[in-house]
Each structure stands twice: as structure tokens, then as C-alpha cells.
Design a protein around this motif. Structure first.
Motif, short mmCIF file in Angstrom:
data_model
loop_
_atom_site.label_atom_id
_atom_site.label_comp_id
_atom_site.label_asym_id
_atom_site.label_seq_id
_atom_site.Cartn_x
_atom_site.Cartn_y
_atom_site.Cartn_z
N PRO A 21 0.83 -4.47 0.05
CA PRO A 21 2.66 -3.94 0.82
C PRO A 21 3.21 -3.60 -0.66
O PRO A 21 4.74 -3.52 -0.03
CB PRO A 21 2.53 -5.92 0.42
N PHE A 22 2.92 -3.54 -2.13
CA PHE A 22 3.64 -4.36 -2.95
C PHE A 22 3.86 -2.62 -3.63
O PHE A 22 4.63 -2.33 -4.46
CB PHE A 22 4.43 -4.90 -3.98
N THR A 23 3.51 -1.70 -3.09
CA THR A 23 2.98 -0.45 -4.14
C THR A 23 2.73 0.60 -2.40
O THR A 23 2.63 0.70 -1.74
CB THR A 23 2.15 0.04 -4.37
N GLU A 24 3.54 2.15 -3.18
CA GLU A 24 3.31 2.84 -1.88
C GLU A 24 3.10 4.21 -2.56
O GLU A 24 4.68 4.68 -2.70
CB GLU A 24 4.60 2.59 -0.84
N PRO A 25 2.82 5.12 -2.62
CA PRO A 25 1.52 4.85 -2.02
C PRO A 25 0.51 3.51 -2.96
O PRO A 25 1.31 3.94 -4.21
CB PRO A 25 0.65 6.11 -1.98
#
Ligand SMILES: [Zn+2]
Length: 360
Positions: A268-272
């Protein structure tokens, strides 16, 4: 005065002199044996009582008892006065015995997981990372909310959290999570926000430390484990930087020729988000039981820091970006040494840990 009477008086006088001349407790004990023992001098005199006239026996018996009591109490007094002096002398003798061989000192060594974490710190230090530590007892806010995981987010199911109980609720038989959201951290990721709030750009830190989860403990899961998280925050940081960094780390850990790959992942805390694999350390990529016949092993999860998390850290995601990655030192230690059961790390069995004395 009979002969026996004067012999008893002679023994009394002789005992006084010999006692005064005895200078060690051993000598006094020997004297007690000589004077009062079963075959001692007083006993020998008492044997003669049977052959003296009947009317003299009572007074001679009293005299013999008198002599015995005097000798006994003199010996006791002498021993007590000597005991302290003798002990002091013995201590001094022993302390000054320079020829006595020394006792070997047992020196401990690092736990194999700590050895691996120290090695990782050195590798990251060479890449310019500094260590930034956060608390093991965290709040729900830092552990979840500031990391883009609000209270009803399904991703919370990924972390089996150990909650600290509201004071008094356990005693009342109705335990419930503390109202202030105090928990044991389930990962080192909350330190990302703490580091961003504390440091200026560019941020380049690793955050080693213990984490806790409500796990069913088995050979590959513990309720307590180590993580090392890396965080880089700066202007113009890209996914290409992350890929290059992770490839360099894999080579530093496992050798120049290590093959690596990126796979899509989810956090949830990285993207991608990505999963980062290295060619199986056991079979080299051919496929074996250790790698589930795939030829690959996942050594870490990573990704570009989510804009919401950048915002939690006090920065504008339109101006700065960053990447983060997390390593599992326990699992890496198991791979390094071929250890099949994570529970051995907490077994407190010295026969297990003393195999890894190279961490000394
Ligand atoms: Zn394999």
C-alpha cells in the motif's frame, strides 16, 4: 596427691603450652586429636581410674572432667581467634600466587542474524546510507495510517498485529486495544515517515530493527523477526535508480555474476511495487526444492514511495520522489547457512549459536 592426680595436672599445663605454640588451625586440630581423641593422652589417663582406690575415684573423676573442659574451651577460643587471621593469610597467599594458571574467559559472539545485519550495514554504508532507527512500540498512526493504510483498508489483513491492551481492560476480563493506538510495530516502514520528518533532503537511510506479528509459529514464521528497510528521498529519483541500486546490492551480497529480475508486487505504501528476485542460491537457476522449481528466490520487496506517504513525511510529491525496499535478515541468514527452522534462532541453545562463532 596420687600419681594420676599429678599426671592430670601435668597434662593441663602441657596442653596450655602446646596450644600457645600452635600457630595454625590445622595444628590446633591436630592437638585436639592428640589430647582428647579416642586414643589421646587424656583418655589414656582416664583408663587408669579403674585401678585407683575407690575412695579416691570421685575426686580424681572431677579433676579429669575439669581438665577436659578447660582444654576444650581453650581450643575453641584459640580456633576462633585464629580463624579470621588464617583466612586473611590464605586470601593473600592465593592473590599473590603469580604462577597460578589463569581461568579461560568465555567470550561470546554475535548471533548469526546479527552478523548478517552487520554485513548488510557495511554494504549499505558503502552506498552512502546511514542508519536511522525508530521505536519498536509504535502507534497505529505511524504503523498504518501515515503509510496509506487507513483503518478499514483490506491491506491490514496482511499484518497480524499485536495490540497493546487498554489499561485495566485485561484485569476486567474484557481485553481491548489501547485507545491511543499503541501497538508493536509489524514492519520497519513507520520509520520511513519518522526519517522524512526528521531529516533534510537528500534522505538516504536504512532502518534495521525488530518487528512483531501475531503469527502461528512454525519452521518459517516467527512472532518476532528482523527487518532492514532502505529509503531514498530526493528530487528526480526514479524507478531506474531503484533497479540499479538493488542490482548492486544483490551483487555485493551474492557475487558479481548474480542474475536478478523484477516482478510486479503490491504494497500500500509504494506505487509501483516490485518483488526483487535473485537466481536460486541453491541450484543457480536450474530449479530445485528450495526455490519451488522456479529457479528464483525473492530476497526483497520494493517500490517507489507512494505520494500519500511522501505527503505524510512533510514533502510535496510533485517536487520529490523516492524509493524504499525491505529485506528479511532472518530468512537471508537461513539461506546463508542452510538453516531449515527459524525457531532455532530463539532456541537459546548454545550448541546451535556456537556454530556461528565467526561473528566474533
Ligand atoms: Zn533452486
Amino acid at each position: 596427691m596420687t600419681d594420676l592426680s599429678s599426671d592430670l595436672e601435668a597434662l593441663r599445663a602441657s596442653a596450655r603450652d602446646r596450644l600457645a605454640a600452635a600457630t595454625t588451625t590445622d595444628a590446633v586440630e591436630a592437638l585436639r586429636h592428640d589430647l582428647l581423641g579416642r586414643s589421646g593422652e587424656l583418655t589414656a589417663l582416664l583408663r587408669r581410674l579403674g585401678s585407683v582406690a575407690a575412695d579416691e575415684r570421685p575426686s580424681l573423676g572431677r579433676l579429669a572432667n575439669d581438665v577436659r573442659h578447660e582444654i576444650e574451651s581453650a581450643i575453641t577460643a584459640r580456633l576462633e581467634s585464629m580463624r579470621d587471621v588464617d583466612l586473611d593469610r590464605r586470601l593473600v597467599d592465593e592473590a599473590l600466587d603469580m604462577s597460578a594458571p589463569g581461568r579461560p574467559v568465555r567470550i561470546g559472539h554475535l548471533h548469526p542474524v546479527m552478523t548478517l545485519m552487520r554485513d548488510l550495514r557495511e554494504i549499505f554504508h558503502a552506498f552512502g546510507f546511514e542508519v536511522f532507527e525508530g521505536p519498536e512500540i509504535e502507534t497505529d498512526e505511524y504503523n498504518f495510517e501515515l503509510l496509506n493504510i487507513p483503518p478499514d483498508h483490506p491491506a491490514r489483513d496482511l499484518w497480524d498485529t499485536l495490540y497493546v491492551a487498554e489499561p485495566g481492560s485485561v484485569e476486567a476480563g474484557q481485553p481491548r486495544p489501547a485507545a491511543d493506538g499503541t501497538i508493536l510495530r509489524t514492519h520497519t516502514s513507520p520509520v520511513q515517515v519518522r526519517a522524512m520528518r526528521a531529516l533534510d533532503l537528500p534522505i538516504r537511510v536504512i532502518t534495521p530493527g525488530r518487528c512483531f506479528r501475531y503469527e502461528a509459529v512454525d519452521a518459517s514464521h516467527g512472532f518476532e523477526f528482523q527487518q532492514i528497510e532502505g529509503l531514498v528521498i530526493d528530487r528526480d529519483t526514479s524507478l531506474a535508480d531503484l533497479k540499479g541500486m538493488l542490482e548492486e546490492i544483490a551483487r555485493a551480497l551474492y557475487g558479481r555474476d548474480t542474475k536478478t529480475r523484477f516482478r510486479p508486487g503490491y504494497y500500500p505504501f509504494t506505487e509501483p511495487s516490485v518483488a526483487f528476485d535473485v537466481a536460486c542460491l541453491v541450484c543457480g537457476g536450474a530449479g530445485c526444492a528450495a526455490c519451488g522449481r522456479t529457479g528464483w528466490m525473492t530476497i526483497l520487496g520494493a517500490g517507489m514511495v507512494h505520494p500519500e506517504v511522501i505527503r505524510s513525511g512533510g514533502f510535496d510529491p510533485d517536487e520529490v520522489q523516492g524509493y524504499a525496499f525491505g529485506l528479511g535478515p532472518d530468512r537471508m541468514t537461513m539461506l546463508r547457512h542452510g538453516i531449515g527452522d527459524i525457531r532455532l534462532f530463539f532456541s537459546a541453545d548454545l550448541r546451535f549459536v556456537s556454530q556461528f562463532a565467526e561473528g566474533r
